[in-house]
Design a protein around this motif. Sequence first.
Motif, PDB file in Angstrom:
ATOM      1  N   GLY A  65      16.822  -1.030   5.613  1.00 37.24           N
ATOM      2  CA  GLY A  65      15.527  -1.083   4.944  1.00 37.24           C
ATOM      3  C   GLY A  65      15.625  -1.738   3.578  1.00 37.24           C
ATOM      4  N   ILE A  66      14.610  -2.513   3.219  1.00 35.93           N
ATOM      5  CA  ILE A  66      14.505  -3.083   1.873  1.00 35.93           C
ATOM      6  C   ILE A  66      13.110  -2.767   1.338  1.00 35.93           C
ATOM      7  CG2 ILE A  66      14.554  -5.145   0.443  1.00 35.93           C
ATOM      8  CD1 ILE A  66      16.476  -6.419   2.289  1.00 35.93           C
ATOM      9  N   ILE A  67      13.054  -2.130   0.180  1.00 38.35           N
ATOM     10  CA  ILE A  67      11.776  -1.798  -0.446  1.00 38.35           C
ATOM     11  C   ILE A  67      11.645  -2.599  -1.735  1.00 38.35           C
ATOM     12  CG2 ILE A  67      10.360   0.024  -1.458  1.00 38.35           C
ATOM     13  CD1 ILE A  67      11.651   2.004   0.414  1.00 38.35           C
ATOM     14  N   LEU A  68      10.590  -3.418  -1.799  1.00 40.93           N
ATOM     15  CA  LEU A  68      10.327  -4.298  -2.933  1.00 40.93           C
ATOM     16  C   LEU A  68       9.105  -3.811  -3.705  1.00 40.93           C
ATOM     17  CD1 LEU A  68      10.444  -7.624  -0.888  1.00 40.93           C
ATOM     18  CD2 LEU A  68      12.321  -6.703  -2.248  1.00 40.93           C
ATOM     19  N   PRO A  69       9.002  -4.173  -4.979  1.00 39.42           N
ATOM     20  CA  PRO A  69       7.775  -3.849  -5.705  1.00 39.42           C
ATOM     21  C   PRO A  69       6.584  -4.695  -5.266  1.00 39.42           C
ATOM     22  CG  PRO A  69       9.624  -4.207  -7.207  1.00 39.42           C
ATOM     23  CD  PRO A  69      10.046  -4.706  -5.857  1.00 39.42           C
ATOM     24  N   SER A  93      19.252  -5.834  11.581  1.00 41.68           N
ATOM     25  CA  SER A  93      17.951  -6.427  11.256  1.00 41.68           C
ATOM     26  C   SER A  93      17.419  -5.774   9.981  1.00 41.68           C
ATOM     27  CB  SER A  93      16.954  -6.214  12.402  1.00 41.68           C
ATOM     28  OG  SER A  93      17.401  -6.844  13.578  1.00 41.68           O
ATOM     29  N   LEU A  94      16.513  -6.493   9.308  1.00 41.49           N
ATOM     30  CA  LEU A  94      15.912  -5.977   8.085  1.00 41.49           C
ATOM     31  C   LEU A  94      14.532  -5.390   8.363  1.00 41.49           C
ATOM     32  CD1 LEU A  94      16.739  -8.868   5.572  1.00 41.49           C
ATOM     33  CD2 LEU A  94      17.999  -6.743   5.941  1.00 41.49           C
ATOM     34  N   LEU A  95      14.233  -4.282   7.721  1.00 41.71           N
ATOM     35  CA  LEU A  95      12.905  -3.671   7.756  1.00 41.71           C
ATOM     36  C   LEU A  95      12.397  -3.687   6.317  1.00 41.71           C
ATOM     37  CD1 LEU A  95      10.825  -2.254   9.562  1.00 41.71           C
ATOM     38  CD2 LEU A  95      11.947  -0.079   9.026  1.00 41.71           C
ATOM     39  N   ILE A  96      11.391  -4.538   6.043  1.00 42.15           N
ATOM     40  CA  ILE A  96      10.981  -4.831   4.672  1.00 42.15           C
ATOM     41  C   ILE A  96       9.588  -4.291   4.406  1.00 42.15           C
ATOM     42  CG2 ILE A  96      10.592  -6.674   2.991  1.00 42.15           C
ATOM     43  CD1 ILE A  96      12.432  -8.433   4.803  1.00 42.15           C
ATOM     44  N   THR A  97       9.411  -3.678   3.233  1.00 42.06           N
ATOM     45  CA  THR A  97       8.096  -3.197   2.836  1.00 42.06           C
ATOM     46  C   THR A  97       7.969  -3.295   1.318  1.00 42.06           C
ATOM     47  OG1 THR A  97       6.528  -1.362   3.065  1.00 42.06           O
ATOM     48  CG2 THR A  97       8.814  -0.782   2.561  1.00 42.06           C
ATOM     49  N   ALA A  98       6.752  -3.132   0.820  1.00 38.17           N
ATOM     50  CA  ALA A  98       6.499  -3.270  -0.624  1.00 38.17           C
ATOM     51  C   ALA A  98       5.636  -2.117  -1.122  1.00 38.17           C
ATOM     52  CB  ALA A  98       5.818  -4.599  -0.921  1.00 38.17           C
ATOM     53  N   THR A  99       5.715  -1.857  -2.435  1.00 34.41           N
ATOM     54  CA  THR A  99       5.063  -0.688  -3.018  1.00 34.41           C
ATOM     55  C   THR A  99       3.932  -1.029  -3.982  1.00 34.41           C
ATOM     56  OG1 THR A  99       6.566  -0.618  -4.917  1.00 34.41           O
ATOM     57  CG2 THR A  99       7.265   0.529  -2.911  1.00 34.41           C
ATOM     58  N   ASP A 100       3.760  -2.307  -4.342  1.00 35.92           N
ATOM     59  CA  ASP A 100       2.788  -2.696  -5.369  1.00 35.92           C
ATOM     60  C   ASP A 100       3.005  -1.920  -6.667  1.00 35.92           C
ATOM     61  OD1 ASP A 100       1.509  -4.593  -3.771  1.00 35.92           O
ATOM     62  OD2 ASP A 100       0.232  -3.080  -2.845  1.00 35.92           O
ATOM     63  N   PHE A 101       4.284  -1.668  -6.992  1.00 34.17           N
ATOM     64  CA  PHE A 101       4.689  -0.987  -8.220  1.00 34.17           C
ATOM     65  C   PHE A 101       4.157   0.442  -8.307  1.00 34.17           C
ATOM     66  CE2 PHE A 101       4.900  -5.513  -9.189  1.00 34.17           C
ATOM     67  CZ  PHE A 101       6.129  -5.623  -9.814  1.00 34.17           C
ATOM     68  N   HIS A 127      12.628   2.542 -11.159  1.00 39.53           N
ATOM     69  CA  HIS A 127      11.978   3.322 -12.197  1.00 39.53           C
ATOM     70  C   HIS A 127      11.018   4.258 -11.485  1.00 39.53           C
ATOM     71  CE1 HIS A 127       9.009  -0.010 -11.857  1.00 39.53           C
ATOM     72  NE2 HIS A 127      10.080  -0.767 -11.988  1.00 39.53           N
ATOM     73  N   GLY A 128      11.220   5.538 -11.708  1.00 40.58           N
ATOM     74  CA  GLY A 128      10.449   6.507 -10.941  1.00 40.58           C
ATOM     75  C   GLY A 128      10.380   7.857 -11.618  1.00 40.58           C
ATOM     76  N   SER A 129      10.213   8.877 -10.805  1.00 42.45           N
ATOM     77  CA  SER A 129       9.992  10.225 -11.295  1.00 42.45           C
ATOM     78  C   SER A 129      11.096  11.149 -10.793  1.00 42.45           C
ATOM     79  CB  SER A 129       8.640  10.722 -10.777  1.00 42.45           C
ATOM     80  OG  SER A 129       8.648  10.686  -9.348  1.00 42.45           O
ATOM     81  N   GLU A 130      11.006  12.419 -11.157  1.00 43.71           N
ATOM     82  CA  GLU A 130      11.958  13.406 -10.639  1.00 43.71           C
ATOM     83  C   GLU A 130      11.818  13.531  -9.123  1.00 43.71           C
ATOM     84  OE1 GLU A 130      11.779  17.146 -12.578  1.00 43.71           O
ATOM     85  OE2 GLU A 130      12.094  16.321 -14.588  1.00 43.71           O
ATOM     86  N   ASP A 190       8.875  -0.387 -17.542  1.00 38.73           N
ATOM     87  CA  ASP A 190       9.854  -1.038 -16.676  1.00 38.73           C
ATOM     88  C   ASP A 190      11.104  -1.261 -17.522  1.00 38.73           C
ATOM     89  OD1 ASP A 190      11.381  -2.604 -15.029  1.00 38.73           O
ATOM     90  OD2 ASP A 190       9.921  -4.210 -14.801  1.00 38.73           O
ATOM     91  N   TYR A 191      12.075  -0.362 -17.381  1.00 36.66           N
ATOM     92  CA  TYR A 191      13.176  -0.277 -18.346  1.00 36.66           C
ATOM     93  C   TYR A 191      13.971  -1.568 -18.472  1.00 36.66           C
ATOM     94  CZ  TYR A 191      17.382   1.304 -20.748  1.00 36.66           C
ATOM     95  OH  TYR A 191      18.421   1.422 -21.630  1.00 36.66           O
ATOM     96  N   HIS A 192      14.278  -2.221 -17.351  1.00 35.20           N
ATOM     97  CA  HIS A 192      15.162  -3.385 -17.406  1.00 35.20           C
ATOM     98  C   HIS A 192      14.406  -4.679 -17.682  1.00 35.20           C
ATOM     99  CE1 HIS A 192      18.970  -1.436 -16.355  1.00 35.20           C
ATOM    100  NE2 HIS A 192      18.195  -0.587 -15.742  1.00 35.20           N
ATOM    101  N   SER A 193      13.476  -5.049 -16.809  1.00 37.00           N
ATOM    102  CA  SER A 193      12.771  -6.320 -16.981  1.00 37.00           C
ATOM    103  C   SER A 193      11.763  -6.258 -18.121  1.00 37.00           C
ATOM    104  CB  SER A 193      12.058  -6.703 -15.679  1.00 37.00           C
ATOM    105  OG  SER A 193      13.006  -6.872 -14.654  1.00 37.00           O
ATOM    106  N   GLY A 194      11.257  -5.082 -18.415  1.00 35.67           N
ATOM    107  CA  GLY A 194      10.293  -4.925 -19.490  1.00 35.67           C
ATOM    108  C   GLY A 194      10.958  -4.587 -20.818  1.00 35.67           C
TER     109      GLY A 194
END
Length: 341
Positions: A65-69, A93-101, A127-130, A190-194
């Motif tokens: 699985g790959i999860i993208l923003p 095989s890859l299973l790809i999905t996105a979260t829209d941040f 970057h997320g929550s507990e 966004d700790y790294h890119s931001g």
Amino acid sequence: MMKLTIREIAEAAGVSKATVSRVINDSDAVSEETRKKVLEIIKETNFKPSSVARSLSMKKSHLIGIILPDLSNPVFSKIIAGAESYIRNKDYSLLITATDFDIDMKIKHINIMKDKGVDGLILVTDHGSEEFQKTLIEFEKPIIMIGSDSSLPYIPTIKIDNYKASQDATQYLIDLGHKNIAMIRGPLSDYHSGKQRFLGYRDKLNCYGYYSERLVEEGWYTFDDGYSAMEALIKKGNLPTAIFCASDLLAIGAIKCCIEHGINVPDDISFVGFDDVDIARMYNPSLTTIRQPFEEQGDLAIRIMIDMIENKNSIPNDEDSKFTTSMKYKLVIRESTKNIK
């Protein structure tokens, strides 16, 4: 030659279906003579075992699985391209999905991946929550992070040094003679890119006494956000002579705004972006930027993931373990910057 079923392979070799399965799965519980006989028949008949059957027998789905923003962002499509180029010749095989941040969507997708029985999970940014961290702990299969550190120290991470890259970009503008340098940054959440890219810029300017908070605008890495941020800088007056942007899309949006307001790039304002997506070299003027090795990141993540899946002893499982790969970036100089000394 016609293809046979596993039952017909077993009958031709004079063995049971279970023995054929053991040969296919490379089990040690088969004599060398029997193994040789079964493999010869498999070769002669061009037999290919069902992926579903193999998954059941080996307790593997052969899915990663790959999860993208964001699926639309060219940054993430390059990571997928790198992963796919390596995996296409592998039995995965890859299973790809996105979260829209959206952090809640990210948690939902991780649980969906778990229900689908993926053998491993690649997350782009962390970057997320507990609750997000708890979800990662409960995933119980290999996880790799691209683009950031992980909140869990035993998860391997692949990234660049965003802070140092931003310092280098800012120093380049200073070396060209610029003192009045603005930044269109990403969100500090966004700790790294931001945050890290902003801190690199701010700290470098502070070394020279050039930093001014009024020259900082914020956006979500998109063309439209870059355009809007540039409009805000124009309204403030006293335009900077150079602008460092936290993404190429922010930079190109800002340059478009400049052109429409009669501001010449780079004669009036120099621009430096971040990422080096394809449009950076195609745009006019072509964009000076920090090049990230996105395809190499995707390729390396898949290589490490398959090794973790197939060699379970290599999976870190304690807080003393830490595996971080810091990849090289490069400042690519093009037409959007000008020496004003």
